[in-house]
Design an enzyme around this catalytic site. Structure first.
Site, mmCIF file in Angstrom:
data_model
loop_
_atom_site.group_PDB
_atom_site.id
_atom_site.type_symbol
_atom_site.label_atom_id
_atom_site.label_comp_id
_atom_site.label_asym_id
_atom_site.label_seq_id
_atom_site.Cartn_x
_atom_site.Cartn_y
_atom_site.Cartn_z
ATOM 1 N N LYS A 23 -13.596 8.665 63.795
ATOM 2 C CA LYS A 23 -12.459 9.577 63.595
ATOM 3 C C LYS A 23 -12.891 11.015 63.833
ATOM 4 C CE LYS A 23 -8.820 10.542 60.166
ATOM 5 N NZ LYS A 23 -8.315 10.256 58.806
ATOM 6 N N SER B 120 -3.507 8.757 58.528
ATOM 7 C CA SER B 120 -3.855 9.640 59.619
ATOM 8 C C SER B 120 -4.906 9.084 60.580
ATOM 9 C CB SER B 120 -4.364 10.969 59.046
ATOM 10 O OG SER B 120 -5.579 10.776 58.345
ATOM 11 N N SER C 182 -5.021 6.961 54.447
ATOM 12 C CA SER C 182 -5.187 7.139 55.892
ATOM 13 C C SER C 182 -6.006 6.084 56.618
ATOM 14 C CB SER C 182 -5.801 8.503 56.173
ATOM 15 O OG SER C 182 -4.779 9.455 56.134
HETATM 16 N N1 GLN Z 1 -0.452 10.541 54.213
HETATM 17 C C1 GLN Z 1 -1.295 11.117 53.217
HETATM 18 C C2 GLN Z 1 -1.288 12.621 53.352
HETATM 19 O O1 GLN Z 1 -0.687 13.081 54.239
HETATM 20 C C3 GLN Z 1 -2.675 10.582 53.311
HETATM 21 C C4 GLN Z 1 -3.476 11.174 54.378
HETATM 22 C C5 GLN Z 1 -4.920 10.800 54.325
HETATM 23 O O2 GLN Z 1 -5.294 9.841 53.651
HETATM 24 N N2 GLN Z 1 -5.729 11.593 54.979
HETATM 25 O O3 GLN Z 1 -1.860 13.324 52.581
#
Ligand code: GLN
Length: 447
Positions: A66, A141, A165
C-alpha cells in the site's frame, strides 16, 4: 492466485518469465490498482531468483505494498498530491522484513488519500475498480491491495487498517484481509493517519498465505514505541466458543448468507451495548489524530510546494489548499475543532470515554467466547460515485471501527457471491489470538 500455484508456475517457467507475464497483465489492467509499478527492480530480482541467489520464505514472490508504507527509493504518495513526488530514504519495518525474506516488491497500491475513505474514490490518482464489476468500487482505503489480489496482479499484499481499510476492500473484492492486534506489527514507516487505531496487515488469496505473510511482518521493533515485541507463529486450534454479535448487521440478503455460512456451527447470539457509540467515537478520535498528524505537511522539507514564497502564512495555506483533497481538508478542520479549547472535553474526551466502554464490552464478551462474528460490510460493493455525502460513507464503517477502537484483531473471510458480487464476514478474536481467528476461518472455508 494462491502462493502454491505461483510457486508451481515458477518451477515450470522460471521466475523471470512469470514476473514478466504479471507485469504485462498489470500494464493492460483496467483496475487502476497501482500507483507505481516497480518494473525494472522486479525483473532484476526475478532474474536473481532464477540464478539461485535469493533465499527466504517469500523468495521470488511478488508482493504489492500500500502506498502509505515507505519504500526506500520508491515513490510513496499516500495517494495525495501533497506527497506525489515523495521518495523516502528509508524502508518501513515491514518492507525490510519482506526484503529479508526474498520477496519482490512489485508495486505500490492505490488507496484513499491518506487512508481517509471507504471506496478509494478520494485518491488523487483516480478510483480503483472492482475486479468483479468494473463499474463498482473495490472498497477502501486499501482498495488497490485488495483489487490486485482478486485481479491476479500480485500474489500477496500489504494494507493498513485504521477503521476497516483492510477488511472493507477484502470483503468487496472477495479476498482475505487481517487487521492484526494493535502492537503486533511495527508501524515504523507507516505514514500516519490515526496512530492509536491503525495497524499494517496482510492480505491474501488463502488463509495459509495470509498466515505466512503475518509471520514475516509481525515481530519486535524498537522504532515503534507501541510495538508489543512479540512475533507470530500460526498454530491451529480446533475448539471455539463462538458468538454472533447481533448488533453488527447488514442488508437482509447479506444476513441470510451470513447465517447460511454459520450453519453447522454451534454459536450464541450476544449484544455489545456500547457499540452504538462506536462510529461517532471513531470519527472524533480519527479526525483529531489526523489533524495533528497532517500538520507536518507544510511544503518546506518535503512534499508539494509552490514556487513563489511570499509570507510564511500565505505559503503554508496555499500549499495545504492545493496539496490536500476535499475529504482530507474536511477531516483536518473537524479534527482541529474537536481538539480546540472549549470543545476538547465535549468531543475528544467524551469519545475516549466511549472507547473505554467499548473495550470493556469486548473484554466481557471474550470472557465467555473465543470468536465473535459479524458481517464485515453492511452492503455489497456500491457503484462508483453512488455514495455522495460523507456521512453515508462514514456509516459504512459501522461494523469495522469497533475493532480498531478496542485494538483487537479481525479478519475478513470471503463467503461467496450475491449476484456476482463478493460477500465477506468478519471474524474477531481476543488480543494476540490471530491463530484462533485463522483456524476458525479455515473451518468456514472447509464447510
Ligand atoms: N473508512 C474509514 C475512514 O475513513 C477507515 C479508513 C482506514 O481504515 N484507513 O476513516
Amino acid at each position: 492466485m494462491k502462493l502454491s500455484e505461483w510457486r508451481q508456475l515458477v518451477q515450470e517457467h522460471g521466475c523471470l518469465e512469470m514476473v514478466s507475464r504479471l507485469l504485462e497483465r498489470i500494464e493492460k489492467s483496467k483496475l487502476n490498482a497501482y500507483i507505481t509499478v516497480c518494473r525494472e527492480e522486479s525483473l532484476r530480482r526475478a532474474e536473481e531468483y532464477d540464478k539461485g541467489k535469493v533465499k527466504g520464505r517469500l523468495a521470488g514472490v511478488p508482493v504489492a505494498v500500500k502506498d502509505n508504507i515507505t519504500t526506500k527509493g520508491i515513490k510513496t504518495t499516500c495517494a495525495s498530491k501533497m506527497l506525489s513526488n515523495y521518495i523516502p530514504v528509508f524502508d518501513a519495518h515491514v518492507v525490510e522484513r519482506l526484503k529479508e525474506e526474498g520477496a519482490i516488491i512489485i508495486g505500490k497500491t492505490n488507496m484513499d488519500e491518506f487512508g481517509m475513505g471507504t471506496t478509494t474514490e478520494t485518491s488523487y490518482f483516480g478510483v480503483v475498480r472492482n475486479p468483479y464489476d468494473l463499474s463498482r468500487v473495490a472498497g477502501g482505503s486499501s482498495g488497490g491491495s485488495a483489487a490486485v489480489l482478486a485481479g491476479e496482479e500480485a500474489i500477496l499484499a500489504l494494507g493498513s487498517d485504521t477503521g476497516g481499510s483492510i477488511r472493507c476492500p477484502a470483503s468487496f473484492c472477495g479476498v482475505y484481509g487481517l487487521k492484526p492486534t494493535y502492537g503486533l506489527v511495527s508501524r515504523y514507516g507507516l505514514i500516519p493517519y490515526a496512530n492509536s487505531l491503525e495497524q499494517i496487515g496482510p492480505m491474501a488469496n488463502s488463509i495459509e498465505d495470509l498466515a505466512l505473510l503475518l509471520e514475516v511482518i509481525a515481530g519486535k521493533d524498537e522504532r515503534d514505541s507501541t510495538n508489543a515485541g512479540r512475533g507470530f507463529k500460526f498454530s491451529e486450534s480446533k475448539e471455539f466458543r463462538i458468538a454472533v454479535v447481533k448488533n453488527m448487521t447488514a442488508e437482509d440478503q447479506i444476513m441470510d448468507r451470513f447465517y447460511d455460512t454459520l450453519n453447522g456451527f454451534e454459536y450464541e447470539e450476544i449484544e455489545l451495548p456500547s457499540l452504538k457509540y462506536a462510529l461517532a467515537a471513531y470519527y472524533v478520535i480519527a479526525m483529531s489524530e489526523a489533524s495533528s498528524n497532517l500538520a507536518r505537511y507544510d511544503g518546506v522539507r518535503y512534499g508539494y510546494s509552490v514556487p513563489e514564497l511570499t509570507s510564511w502564512g500565505d505559503y503554508f495555506s496555499r500549499v495545504r489548499a492545493e496539496g490536500f483533497g476535499e475529504e482530507v481538508k474536511r477531516r483536518i478542520m473537524l479534527g482541529s475543532y474537536a481538539l480546540s479549547a472549549g470543545y476538547y472535553g465535549k468531543y475528544y474526551l467524551k469519545a475516549l470515554k466511549a472507547r473505554t466502554l467499548i473495550i470493556e464490552d469486548f473484554r466481557r464478551a471474550f470472557g465467555d467466547f473465543d470468536i465473535l462474528v459479524s458481517p464485515t460490510m453492511p452492503t455489497l460493493p456500491f457503484k462508483i460515485g453512488e455514495l455522495r455525502d460523507p456521512l453515508t460513507m462514514y456509516k459504512m464503517d459501522v461494523n469495522t471501527v469497533p475493532v480498531n477502537l478496542a485494538g483487537l484483531p479481525a479478519l475478513n473471510v470471503p463467503i461467496g457471491f450475491i449476484r456476482g458480487l463478493p460477500v465477506g464476514i468478519q471474524v474477531i478474536g481476543n488480543y494476540f489470538e490471530e491463530s484462533k481467528i485463522l483456524s476458525f476461518a479455515k473451518r468456514i472455508a472447509a464447510e
